[in-house]
Design a protein around this motif. Structure first.
Motif, mmCIF file in Angstrom:
data_model
loop_
_atom_site.group_PDB
_atom_site.id
_atom_site.type_symbol
_atom_site.label_atom_id
_atom_site.label_comp_id
_atom_site.label_asym_id
_atom_site.label_seq_id
_atom_site.Cartn_x
_atom_site.Cartn_y
_atom_site.Cartn_z
ATOM 1 N N THR A 39 -7.045 5.475 2.678
ATOM 2 C CA THR A 39 -8.493 5.268 2.762
ATOM 3 C C THR A 39 -8.924 4.347 3.912
ATOM 4 O OG1 THR A 39 -8.091 3.510 1.178
ATOM 5 C CG2 THR A 39 -8.906 5.596 0.297
ATOM 6 N N PHE A 43 -3.397 -0.835 10.816
ATOM 7 C CA PHE A 43 -3.611 -2.053 11.622
ATOM 8 C C PHE A 43 -2.304 -2.807 11.758
ATOM 9 C CE2 PHE A 43 -4.315 -2.904 7.155
ATOM 10 C CZ PHE A 43 -3.654 -4.099 6.913
ATOM 11 N N GLN A 96 -3.945 -14.466 -4.363
ATOM 12 C CA GLN A 96 -4.323 -13.958 -3.032
ATOM 13 C C GLN A 96 -5.638 -14.582 -2.568
ATOM 14 O OE1 GLN A 96 -4.237 -9.720 -2.674
ATOM 15 N NE2 GLN A 96 -2.253 -9.521 -3.670
ATOM 16 N N LYS A 127 -10.582 -2.925 -7.240
ATOM 17 C CA LYS A 127 -10.019 -1.593 -6.970
ATOM 18 C C LYS A 127 -8.551 -1.451 -7.334
ATOM 19 C CE LYS A 127 -12.884 -0.365 -2.953
ATOM 20 N NZ LYS A 127 -12.854 -0.218 -1.486
ATOM 21 N N ARG A 133 6.402 -4.645 -4.843
ATOM 22 C CA ARG A 133 6.885 -5.345 -3.644
ATOM 23 C C ARG A 133 8.396 -5.217 -3.605
ATOM 24 N NH1 ARG A 133 3.294 -9.796 -1.787
ATOM 25 N NH2 ARG A 133 1.314 -9.640 -2.898
ATOM 26 N N MET A 148 0.592 -0.171 -3.236
ATOM 27 C CA MET A 148 -0.433 -0.399 -4.265
ATOM 28 C C MET A 148 -1.016 0.928 -4.738
ATOM 29 S SD MET A 148 -3.743 -1.925 -2.257
ATOM 30 C CE MET A 148 -4.457 -1.105 -0.833
ATOM 31 N N HIS A 158 1.038 0.011 1.469
ATOM 32 C CA HIS A 158 -0.084 -0.645 2.151
ATOM 33 C C HIS A 158 0.449 -1.527 3.289
ATOM 34 C CE1 HIS A 158 -3.900 -2.383 2.983
ATOM 35 N NE2 HIS A 158 -3.770 -3.489 2.273
#
Ligand code: HEM
Length: 166
Positions: A39, A43, A96, A127, A133, A148, A158
């Motif tokens: 989505t 990066f 986080q 979300k 991990r 995720m 991710h």
């Protein structure tokens, strides 16, 4: 007169016996990663990770910060505590910078220098439904994959990163 111990190399203290199997994680790591998800646009980011401990405590403190690879501008950060157990399981809590809180449970393999974690609880997330991990140290480098699942998208990667000990 010289102070006692001057000139002798200092050894890091031996970790607590509970922490010893995960000693391969201890220290400061720095490197680069790539973020993606169906989505979003992918990066690149820089990252520093610190796994620290006190020899009297059966716990590893964890602190992470990331920045935009191109500009150095801060991105996501998180911190928490890792509690390894003698039976090869490990319990992790992570807070986080986005406000999301995780309780992760999983297992480690001291020989293969691997840790895998699955979220048991993801709190205060609009979300995110699930987070996994996986960490591995090989040839002196720490790599990890974070996956995720969200309300719209099934479990998939991710973040992937490769860090060197500094
Ligand atoms: C997007 C969660 C770590 C950077 C997202 C989204 C979620 C999310 C839910 C939106 C996806 C969607 O709308 O379908 C998480 C979780 C993380 C994590 C649970 C840790 C376990 C990171 C880290 C970075 C990062 C470490 C930076 C190094 C981004 C960026 C986006 C994004 C740039 C896209 C832009 C945006 O929506 O803000 N993340 N993230 N994330 N994440 Fe993460």
């Amino acid at each position: 007169m010289e102070a006692a111990g001057a000139g002798t190399p200092t050894q890091p203290p031996a970790p607590h016996p509970a922490v010893a199997p995960l000693a391969f994680l201890l220290g400061k790591w720095r490197g680069e990663g790539e973020g993606s998800f169906p989505t979003i646009s992918s990066f690149r980011y820089g990252e520093e990770l610190l796994f620290s401990h006190h020899p009297s405590k059966p716990v590893i403190s964890y602190a992470q910060k990331t920045w935009k690879a191109a500009s150095g501008e801060p991105m996501h950060a998180e911190s928490g505590y890792w509690r390894p157990r003698p039976d090869g399981t490990v319990e992790v809590v992570i807070a986080q910078s986005t406000g999301l809180a995780e309780i992760q449970k999983g297992s480690y393999d001291a020989e293969k220098k691997m840790v895998t974690l699955q979220s048991e609880l993801v709190g205060n997330a609009s979300k995110v439904k699930q987070i996994t991990r996986a960490f591995q140290v090989a040839d002196g480098e720490l790599s990890y994959i974070v996956q995720m699942a969200t309300i719209t998208t099934s479990l998939q990667p991710h973040l992937k990163a490769l860090l060197k000990k500094i």
